[in-house]
Design an enzyme around this catalytic site. Structure first.
Site, PDB file in Angstrom:
ATOM      1  N   GLY A   1       1.345 -26.092  36.625  1.00  0.00           N
ATOM      2  CA  GLY A   1       1.274 -27.424  36.028  1.00  0.00           C
ATOM      3  C   GLY A   1       1.362 -28.592  37.001  1.00  0.00           C
ATOM      4  O   GLY A   1       1.764 -29.687  36.604  1.00  0.00           O
ATOM      5  N   SER A   2       0.967 -28.391  38.262  1.00  0.00           N
ATOM      6  CA  SER A   2       1.054 -29.527  39.190  1.00  0.00           C
ATOM      7  C   SER A   2       0.039 -30.610  38.836  1.00  0.00           C
ATOM      8  O   SER A   2       0.311 -31.805  38.998  1.00  0.00           O
ATOM      9  CB  SER A   2       0.901 -29.084  40.647  1.00  0.00           C
TER      10      SER A   2
ATOM     11  N   ASP B   1     -17.467 -23.258  32.882  1.00  0.00           N
ATOM     12  CA  ASP B   1     -17.783 -24.138  34.021  1.00  0.00           C
ATOM     13  C   ASP B   1     -19.174 -24.749  33.977  1.00  0.00           C
ATOM     14  O   ASP B   1     -19.742 -25.088  35.019  1.00  0.00           O
ATOM     15  CB  ASP B   1     -17.624 -23.370  35.353  1.00  0.00           C
TER      16      ASP B   1
ATOM     17  N   HIS C   1     -12.065 -27.707  38.124  1.00  0.00           N
ATOM     18  CA  HIS C   1     -12.396 -26.441  38.779  1.00  0.00           C
ATOM     19  C   HIS C   1     -12.208 -26.623  40.279  1.00  0.00           C
ATOM     20  O   HIS C   1     -12.648 -27.628  40.840  1.00  0.00           O
ATOM     21  CB  HIS C   1     -13.844 -26.058  38.447  1.00  0.00           C
TER      22      HIS C   1
HETATM   23  C1  GRF Z   1      -5.930 -25.550  39.855  1.00  0.00           C
HETATM   24  O1  GRF Z   1      -6.365 -25.054  41.072  1.00  0.00           O
HETATM   25  C2  GRF Z   1      -7.114 -25.796  38.944  1.00  0.00           C
HETATM   26  O2  GRF Z   1      -8.281 -26.050  39.630  1.00  0.00           O
HETATM   27  C3  GRF Z   1      -7.264 -24.520  38.204  1.00  0.00           C
HETATM   28  O3  GRF Z   1      -5.958 -24.032  38.069  1.00  0.00           O
HETATM   29  C4  GRF Z   1      -5.108 -24.563  39.075  1.00  0.00           C
HETATM   30  C5  GRF Z   1      -3.964 -25.183  38.357  1.00  0.00           C
HETATM   31  O4  GRF Z   1      -2.952 -25.595  39.210  1.00  0.00           O
HETATM   32  N1  GRF Z   1      -8.027 -24.723  37.014  1.00  0.00           N
HETATM   33  P1  GRF Z   1      -1.675 -26.308  38.579  1.00  0.00           P
HETATM   34  O5  GRF Z   1      -1.132 -25.382  37.502  1.00  0.00           O
HETATM   35  O6  GRF Z   1      -2.135 -27.617  38.022  1.00  0.00           O
HETATM   36  O7  GRF Z   1      -0.708 -26.462  39.705  1.00  0.00           O
END
Ligand code: GRF
Length: 200
Positions: free
Chosen positions: A14-15, A152, A111
């Protein structure tokens, strides 16, 4: 101008969710972080939601008799929170057809590559960065796009690239790309909230 209500869907860290919510809470994005939904009750994104004061719900198809019940529960939840925009942020489940239809052009995804390269089923997370690394490409990047029926393939709203050098590993590419994701996801949502990007 009406503030849009956003529901985030995340499965793990969830960053991206956190960085967008911080931009909302600092007033940079004119929107409400209304709800976080996850299929995974243990996801770290829930910890982030607690700290940020964003309501969160665990909802997974495993809790229901069949897919229709699950879809109806999900739709009811989105309705109850008057959601205008769904932001996928590392959500590892396919979005059901009924949700894609009801929220046509109102579901975004990010993505971790420059679509249409390195997209499609099975291309997620480190699989993408490993493929980019093996290809010897000189650039990678991130793409914000609308979610359609196919993985996608929806309309691309924003992309930004980052250079890859010979010392890069899949892990270091992932780090560089994540920094780009945090930047362009918020910018895209800000432009949608301000009417500068039209979703119809
Ligand atoms: C990211 O790399 C995004 O592109 C993909 O999943 C990852 C999620 O990262 N769809 P986070 O959970 O937001 O840290």
């Amino acid at each position: 101008m009406k503030k849009i209500n956003i529901a985030f869907f995340a499965s793990h860290g969830g960053s991206n969710f956190q960085s967008i919510v911080e931009n909302i809470q600092s007033g940079n994005i004119y929107a409400n972080a209304s709800l976080l939904i996850s299929n995974n009750s243990d996801c770290y994104a829930f910890e982030r939601a607690k700290s940020l004061g964003v309501p969160f719900k665990h909802i997974s198809s495993a809790q229901f008799e069949d897919s229709l019940e699950f879809q109806n529960a999900l739709l009811a939840l989105l309705d109850a929170y008057k959601i205008d925009l769904i932001v996928l942020a590392g959500y590892m489940r396919k979005i059901p057809q009924s949700i894609i239809q009801k929220y046509k052009n109102r579901i975004l995804n990010i993505h971790p590559a420059l679509l249409p390269k390195y997209g499609g089923q099975g291309m997620y997370g480190m699989f993408v960065h490993k493929a980019v690394h093996e290809s010897g490409d000189a650039v990678s990047g991130a793409t914000v796009h609308i979610v359609s029926e196919e993985y996608d393939e929806g309309r691309i709203l924003k992309q930004e690239s980052v250079a890859i050098d010979s010392e890069d590993t899949p892990e270091s590419i992932a780090e560089k790309v994540l920094a780009i994701e945090h930047k362009i996801y918020s910018v895209t949502i800000k432009e949608i909230a301000e009417g500068k990007i039209k979703l119809d």
